[in-house]
Each structure stands twice: as structure tokens, then as C-alpha cells.
Write a protein that holds these residues in place. Structure first.
Motif, PDB file in Angstrom:
ATOM      1  N   ALA A  18      -6.611  -4.503  28.844  1.00  0.00           N
ATOM      2  CA  ALA A  18      -5.787  -4.957  29.967  1.00  0.00           C
ATOM      3  C   ALA A  18      -6.213  -4.221  31.232  1.00  0.00           C
ATOM      4  O   ALA A  18      -6.754  -3.122  31.163  1.00  0.00           O
ATOM      5  CB  ALA A  18      -4.312  -4.680  29.681  1.00  0.00           C
ATOM      6  N   PRO A  19      -5.982  -4.826  32.400  1.00  0.00           N
ATOM      7  CA  PRO A  19      -6.291  -4.132  33.652  1.00  0.00           C
ATOM      8  C   PRO A  19      -5.544  -2.815  33.732  1.00  0.00           C
ATOM      9  O   PRO A  19      -4.421  -2.688  33.239  1.00  0.00           O
ATOM     10  CB  PRO A  19      -5.799  -5.117  34.722  1.00  0.00           C
ATOM     11  CG  PRO A  19      -5.765  -6.447  34.040  1.00  0.00           C
ATOM     12  CD  PRO A  19      -5.444  -6.167  32.599  1.00  0.00           C
ATOM     13  N   VAL A 132      -0.896  -3.731  11.680  1.00  0.00           N
ATOM     14  CA  VAL A 132      -0.131  -4.972  11.593  1.00  0.00           C
ATOM     15  C   VAL A 132       1.257  -4.581  11.107  1.00  0.00           C
ATOM     16  O   VAL A 132       1.401  -3.981  10.042  1.00  0.00           O
ATOM     17  CB  VAL A 132      -0.798  -5.990  10.656  1.00  0.00           C
ATOM     18  CG1 VAL A 132       0.137  -7.176  10.414  1.00  0.00           C
ATOM     19  CG2 VAL A 132      -2.109  -6.487  11.246  1.00  0.00           C
ATOM     20  N   TYR A 133       2.248  -4.908  11.893  1.00  0.00           N
ATOM     21  CA  TYR A 133       3.602  -4.391  11.712  1.00  0.00           C
ATOM     22  C   TYR A 133       4.501  -5.430  11.068  1.00  0.00           C
ATOM     23  O   TYR A 133       4.496  -6.603  11.446  1.00  0.00           O
ATOM     24  CB  TYR A 133       4.147  -3.995  13.080  1.00  0.00           C
ATOM     25  CG  TYR A 133       5.536  -3.411  13.123  1.00  0.00           C
ATOM     26  CD1 TYR A 133       5.830  -2.197  12.501  1.00  0.00           C
ATOM     27  CD2 TYR A 133       6.555  -4.062  13.822  1.00  0.00           C
ATOM     28  CE1 TYR A 133       7.105  -1.645  12.575  1.00  0.00           C
ATOM     29  CE2 TYR A 133       7.827  -3.510  13.912  1.00  0.00           C
ATOM     30  CZ  TYR A 133       8.092  -2.307  13.283  1.00  0.00           C
ATOM     31  OH  TYR A 133       9.351  -1.765  13.361  1.00  0.00           O
ATOM     32  N   ILE A 134       5.280  -4.984  10.089  1.00  0.00           N
ATOM     33  CA  ILE A 134       6.304  -5.809   9.447  1.00  0.00           C
ATOM     34  C   ILE A 134       7.630  -5.067   9.559  1.00  0.00           C
ATOM     35  O   ILE A 134       7.696  -3.869   9.285  1.00  0.00           O
ATOM     36  CB  ILE A 134       5.981  -6.073   7.964  1.00  0.00           C
ATOM     37  CG1 ILE A 134       4.670  -6.848   7.803  1.00  0.00           C
ATOM     38  CG2 ILE A 134       7.118  -6.823   7.284  1.00  0.00           C
ATOM     39  CD1 ILE A 134       4.234  -7.018   6.345  1.00  0.00           C
ATOM     40  N   ASP A 135       8.691  -5.765   9.933  1.00  0.00           N
ATOM     41  CA  ASP A 135      10.005  -5.139  10.039  1.00  0.00           C
ATOM     42  C   ASP A 135      10.988  -5.884   9.146  1.00  0.00           C
ATOM     43  O   ASP A 135      11.304  -7.047   9.388  1.00  0.00           O
ATOM     44  CB  ASP A 135      10.488  -5.177  11.494  1.00  0.00           C
ATOM     45  CG  ASP A 135      11.666  -4.243  11.736  1.00  0.00           C
ATOM     46  OD1 ASP A 135      12.463  -4.040  10.794  1.00  0.00           O
ATOM     47  OD2 ASP A 135      11.789  -3.710  12.854  1.00  0.00           O
ATOM     48  N   ILE A 136      11.441  -5.222   8.076  1.00  0.00           N
ATOM     49  CA  ILE A 136      12.427  -5.820   7.176  1.00  0.00           C
ATOM     50  C   ILE A 136      13.773  -5.110   7.301  1.00  0.00           C
ATOM     51  O   ILE A 136      14.666  -5.297   6.470  1.00  0.00           O
ATOM     52  CB  ILE A 136      11.949  -5.795   5.710  1.00  0.00           C
ATOM     53  CG1 ILE A 136      11.816  -4.355   5.189  1.00  0.00           C
ATOM     54  CG2 ILE A 136      10.638  -6.563   5.546  1.00  0.00           C
ATOM     55  CD1 ILE A 136      11.591  -4.268   3.682  1.00  0.00           C
ATOM     56  N   SER A 137      13.929  -4.291   8.342  1.00  0.00           N
ATOM     57  CA  SER A 137      15.117  -3.440   8.451  1.00  0.00           C
ATOM     58  C   SER A 137      16.409  -4.244   8.573  1.00  0.00           C
ATOM     59  O   SER A 137      17.459  -3.806   8.069  1.00  0.00           O
ATOM     60  CB  SER A 137      14.978  -2.477   9.628  1.00  0.00           C
ATOM     61  OG  SER A 137      14.839  -3.177  10.859  1.00  0.00           O
ATOM     62  N   ALA A 288       6.209  -2.279  20.788  1.00  0.00           N
ATOM     63  CA  ALA A 288       4.819  -2.506  21.179  1.00  0.00           C
ATOM     64  C   ALA A 288       4.478  -3.982  21.254  1.00  0.00           C
ATOM     65  O   ALA A 288       5.070  -4.819  20.565  1.00  0.00           O
ATOM     66  CB  ALA A 288       3.884  -1.823  20.182  1.00  0.00           C
ATOM     67  N   LYS A 289       3.506  -4.282  22.094  1.00  0.00           N
ATOM     68  CA  LYS A 289       2.931  -5.618  22.109  1.00  0.00           C
ATOM     69  C   LYS A 289       2.289  -5.880  20.754  1.00  0.00           C
ATOM     70  O   LYS A 289       1.698  -4.984  20.156  1.00  0.00           O
ATOM     71  CB  LYS A 289       1.888  -5.713  23.222  1.00  0.00           C
ATOM     72  CG  LYS A 289       1.299  -7.104  23.424  1.00  0.00           C
ATOM     73  CD  LYS A 289       0.465  -7.168  24.690  1.00  0.00           C
ATOM     74  CE  LYS A 289      -0.785  -6.323  24.573  1.00  0.00           C
ATOM     75  NZ  LYS A 289      -1.675  -6.463  25.747  1.00  0.00           N
ATOM     76  N   ALA A 290       2.405  -7.082  20.254  1.00  0.00           N
ATOM     77  CA  ALA A 290       1.908  -7.408  18.914  1.00  0.00           C
ATOM     78  C   ALA A 290       0.448  -7.004  18.754  1.00  0.00           C
ATOM     79  O   ALA A 290      -0.390  -7.279  19.626  1.00  0.00           O
ATOM     80  CB  ALA A 290       2.075  -8.902  18.640  1.00  0.00           C
ATOM     81  N   ASP A 291       0.169  -6.331  17.653  1.00  0.00           N
ATOM     82  CA  ASP A 291      -1.194  -5.943  17.267  1.00  0.00           C
ATOM     83  C   ASP A 291      -1.869  -5.042  18.303  1.00  0.00           C
ATOM     84  O   ASP A 291      -3.101  -5.046  18.436  1.00  0.00           O
ATOM     85  CB  ASP A 291      -2.068  -7.184  17.007  1.00  0.00           C
ATOM     86  CG  ASP A 291      -1.533  -8.039  15.879  1.00  0.00           C
ATOM     87  OD1 ASP A 291      -0.762  -7.515  15.046  1.00  0.00           O
ATOM     88  OD2 ASP A 291      -1.877  -9.232  15.815  1.00  0.00           O
ATOM     89  N   SER A 292      -1.073  -4.250  19.018  1.00  0.00           N
ATOM     90  CA  SER A 292      -1.659  -3.361  20.024  1.00  0.00           C
ATOM     91  C   SER A 292      -1.701  -1.905  19.571  1.00  0.00           C
ATOM     92  O   SER A 292      -2.194  -1.053  20.309  1.00  0.00           O
ATOM     93  CB  SER A 292      -0.861  -3.447  21.330  1.00  0.00           C
ATOM     94  OG  SER A 292       0.393  -2.795  21.211  1.00  0.00           O
ATOM     95  N   MET A 315      -0.766   4.949  18.607  1.00  0.00           N
ATOM     96  CA  MET A 315      -0.903   4.717  20.046  1.00  0.00           C
ATOM     97  C   MET A 315      -0.816   3.213  20.261  1.00  0.00           C
ATOM     98  O   MET A 315      -1.518   2.430  19.619  1.00  0.00           O
ATOM     99  CB  MET A 315      -2.236   5.248  20.560  1.00  0.00           C
ATOM    100  CG  MET A 315      -2.412   5.057  22.060  1.00  0.00           C
ATOM    101  SD  MET A 315      -3.899   5.884  22.704  1.00  0.00           S
ATOM    102  CE  MET A 315      -5.199   4.927  21.909  1.00  0.00           C
ATOM    103  N   CYS A 316       0.083   2.799  21.171  1.00  0.00           N
ATOM    104  CA  CYS A 316       0.397   1.384  21.327  1.00  0.00           C
ATOM    105  C   CYS A 316       0.411   0.999  22.807  1.00  0.00           C
ATOM    106  O   CYS A 316       0.456   1.844  23.692  1.00  0.00           O
ATOM    107  CB  CYS A 316       1.773   1.062  20.729  1.00  0.00           C
ATOM    108  SG  CYS A 316       2.017   1.601  19.024  1.00  0.00           S
ATOM    109  N   GLN A 317       0.433  -0.307  23.028  1.00  0.00           N
ATOM    110  CA  GLN A 317       0.628  -0.860  24.356  1.00  0.00           C
ATOM    111  C   GLN A 317       1.984  -1.569  24.411  1.00  0.00           C
ATOM    112  O   GLN A 317       2.414  -2.149  23.422  1.00  0.00           O
ATOM    113  CB  GLN A 317      -0.450  -1.893  24.692  1.00  0.00           C
ATOM    114  CG  GLN A 317      -1.839  -1.333  24.874  1.00  0.00           C
ATOM    115  CD  GLN A 317      -2.829  -2.427  25.204  1.00  0.00           C
ATOM    116  OE1 GLN A 317      -2.444  -3.502  25.686  1.00  0.00           O
ATOM    117  NE2 GLN A 317      -4.083  -2.179  24.940  1.00  0.00           N
ATOM    118  N   LYS A 318       2.618  -1.493  25.584  1.00  0.00           N
ATOM    119  CA  LYS A 318       3.824  -2.276  25.824  1.00  0.00           C
ATOM    120  C   LYS A 318       3.453  -3.571  26.531  1.00  0.00           C
ATOM    121  O   LYS A 318       2.505  -3.634  27.285  1.00  0.00           O
ATOM    122  CB  LYS A 318       4.818  -1.489  26.655  1.00  0.00           C
ATOM    123  CG  LYS A 318       5.518  -0.388  25.885  1.00  0.00           C
ATOM    124  CD  LYS A 318       6.614   0.236  26.711  1.00  0.00           C
ATOM    125  CE  LYS A 318       7.353   1.295  25.920  1.00  0.00           C
ATOM    126  NZ  LYS A 318       8.432   1.938  26.696  1.00  0.00           N
TER     127      LYS A 318
END
Length: 318
Positions: A18-19, A132-137, A288-292, A315-318
Motif C-alpha cells: 500500500a502507499p 489465514v485467520y479463522i474466528d469461531i469465538s 486486521a485487513k484480511a490476509d495482511s 505484524m498486520c495492516q489495518k
């Protein structure tokens, strides 16, 4: 820890995606504090639970609590250096399982040459990779709400069996299948880390009589089918539970933890998967932004060890 070519390239690509003006990065510590206690009667092999350091709490573990012995200070004319010795299980607290954690000596293996590497043999590329994030909470919370938010070992009260919605299902794996690639870490938030306390496996609400969230048998089998059909190999799985398998998988059909037990461990470790268990703060990855996100597993390079305590970060991106 040196970063391998693939890992460094991925991290650089993420930062360049990203810029600069629009890029917002954040980091998350996905590790529980590793509490320590003083040695009992001067014996560093025995923990004195009555003498915790800095408010440390006992946690469920395969082995004893972590013992820290404060050694005599190394004095100088301007002060001193504090030093000590640490004794702990290699699967204590937030930790990584190396493929050599399970050695198959009877059943059919996943390969004619199953992966049996120990911790010192893992490369930097094994320890860094895209998430790759999964949330089953929410599904887990809905089950707990039936018992006032508390886990019960009775599956009739809070059901975390392989057929319940409180585990990672085939549908969860199918949903992320297009995003999987070589080196992926699948990170699952179940919200279970809030129960991480108790001095032993038998009484802890975290283990809950081996009735807890995790990867179902069918979900692991489906993940292997996807790997084989697409000819890819993920790096591993991370979860906020005692052992990535569902409690039902861990118990096995006879409930003894021995016979046909630990299904995902048995199949996945032989394939070279690594597991990070007892994760913390995994829900923060939802920001986080997906897959970031990139996962960094700070694992010690301990020779011949089947696993080890780890400081795990993303470490992630928003």
C-alpha cells in the motif's frame, strides 16, 4: 533469529503493498506471560507454588510449573548483574510443537519419509509466514452462554464435541481454502484463552475434562485433502487451546488419551506441520485487513527438543 529468503520477501511485499501515506501497521503479542516460581527447598527440579514471582499464576501444563532460581548476583563497583536458571517443560505455556513431537511407529504414516525434525532443525521459513485467520469465538460463546458463560466438562451442558459448532469444522476449512498457499499459518481464535489457569490438567477449566474447542477430526482431514489436491504445504496451525486438537480428538474414542487419540497431531506433524498452542490475544487479529498479517514464531534453537516455549507475534495492516 535470521529471516529466510522467502520470509523476508513476504514481509517486504506486505510493507510495499500500500502507499506509504495509507499504510497503517500494528503488531500483536500472541503469547501468554510465562509465570515462574521459586524452587522448592532449593531443588530447582521442583516448583514451590507458594512462592510465585511477580504475581505468577499456575497454568495447566504437560509437566511441572516453570521454576526460576535466582543465582548470586555478579557484582561490580557500580552495581550488579542479576542472573538465574530456568527449568521448564518444552511444551509449557505458549509454545511450538516441532514435527518430531510425534513419532509414528505403528500406524500408516502420511509419507514414506515422515517429518521428524526437532526444534533446532526448523528453518527461519518454518517460523515466519502469512496468516489465514479463522474466528469461531462467537460460536464458542453461544455454547458457553447456555451455562452462564462457564465451561462444563459435561457435553450435555457445554458441547464441544467434533459434531458441535464449537470446533473448527469442514465448512471453516472450505471457506478459507482459496486463500491457502505454501507457508500459510492458520490461526484460530476461539476466545478460550481466558480460561488459561489452574495448577493441573485434571481440574483446569481450560482443559475442561477434555471438552474444549479445537480442530475437529474432519477439519484436519479436509485440510490434508486440500494440500494434496493443490500440491501445497502449509506451515502450521495456531490456536488458543491446550493442543490444537478438539478435546474429543485428544481423548480418543476410549477417552484415555492413548488409543486413536490426538488425530490432528498424528497426521499433521508427520506432514511437517508445526503447532503453536496456548496462544493469547488472537481476537486482536480481527482488526486486521484480511490476509495482511505475518506470523513470527520466536522459538529457541534447542538441539533435539520436540518443542519449546515461544514468543509469538504478528505484524498486520489495518
Amino acid at each position: 533469529m535470521a529471516i529466510g529468503i522467502r520470509g523476508a520477501a513476504f514481509a517486504a511485499a506486505m510493507l510495499a503493498a500500500a502507499p506509504a501515506a495509507a499504510l497503517t501497521t500494528f503488531t500483536v503479542d500472541l503469547s501468554h506471560p510465562m509465570g515462574t516460581v521459586a524452587p522448592l527447598g532449593g531443588d530447582i527440579s521442583k516448583p514451590d507454588l507458594a512462592k510465585p514471582y511477580k504475581g505468577s499464576i499456575a497454568v495447566p501444563t504437560f509437566g511441572a510449573q516453570a521454576v526460576y532460581e535466582q543465582l548470586p548476583n555478579f557484582a561490580t563497583n557500580r552495581g550488579y548483574f542479576a542472573m538465574g536458571r530456568l527449568v521448564l517443560s518444552d511444551h509449557h505455556g505458549t509454545h511450538i510443537d516441532a514435527p518430531g513431537h510425534f513419532i509414528n511407529d505403528k500406524a500408516t504414516t502420511e509419507s514414506t519419509t515422515p517429518d521428524r525434525r526437532t526444534l533446532d532443525e526448523l528453518t527461519s521459513d518454518d517460523l515466519i509466514g502469512p496468516v489465514v485467520y479463522i474466528d469461531i469465538s462467537a460460536r464458542v460463546r453461544a455454547i458457553l452462554d447456555k451455562n452462564g458463560g462457564r465451561p462444563s466438562a459435561d457435553v450435555k451442558v457445554t458441547n464441544f464435541s467434533n459434531t458441535s459448532p464449537g470446533v473448527v469444522t469442514v465448512a471453516d476449512i472450505n471457506a478459507i481454502a482459496p486463500r491457502l498457499k505454501k507457508g500459510t499459518w492458520i490461526v484460530v481464535n476461539s476466545g478460550w484463552s481466558r480460561f488459561f489457569s489452574g495448577p493441573d490438567l485434571a481440574t483446569s477449566p481450560y482443559v475442561n475434562g477434555w471438552n474444549h474447542p479445537g480442530f475437529s477430526r474432519a477439519a484436519c482431514d479436509r485440510l490434508i485433502e486440500i494440500e494434496n489436491s493443490r500440491k501445497i504445504k502449509i506451515s502450521g496451525l495456531m490456536m488458543d487451546n491446550i493442543g490444537i486438537d478438539s478435546g474429543e480428538n485428544a481423548r480418543g474414542p476410549k477417552g484415555d488419551l492413548l488409543v486413536d487419540s490426538w488425530h490432528c497431531h498424528v497426521r499433521g506433524l508427520q506432514r511437517g506441520w508445526k503447532f503453536v498452542e496456548n496462544g493469547a490475544n488472537l481476537g486482536q487479529l480481527a482488526q486486521a485487513k484480511a490476509d495482511s498479517c505475518t506470523l513470527f514464531v520466536g522459538a529457541p534453537k534447542t538441539v533435539a527438543a520436540a518443542g519449546g516455549p515461544a514468543r509469538v507475534m504478528a505484524m498486520c495492516q489495518k
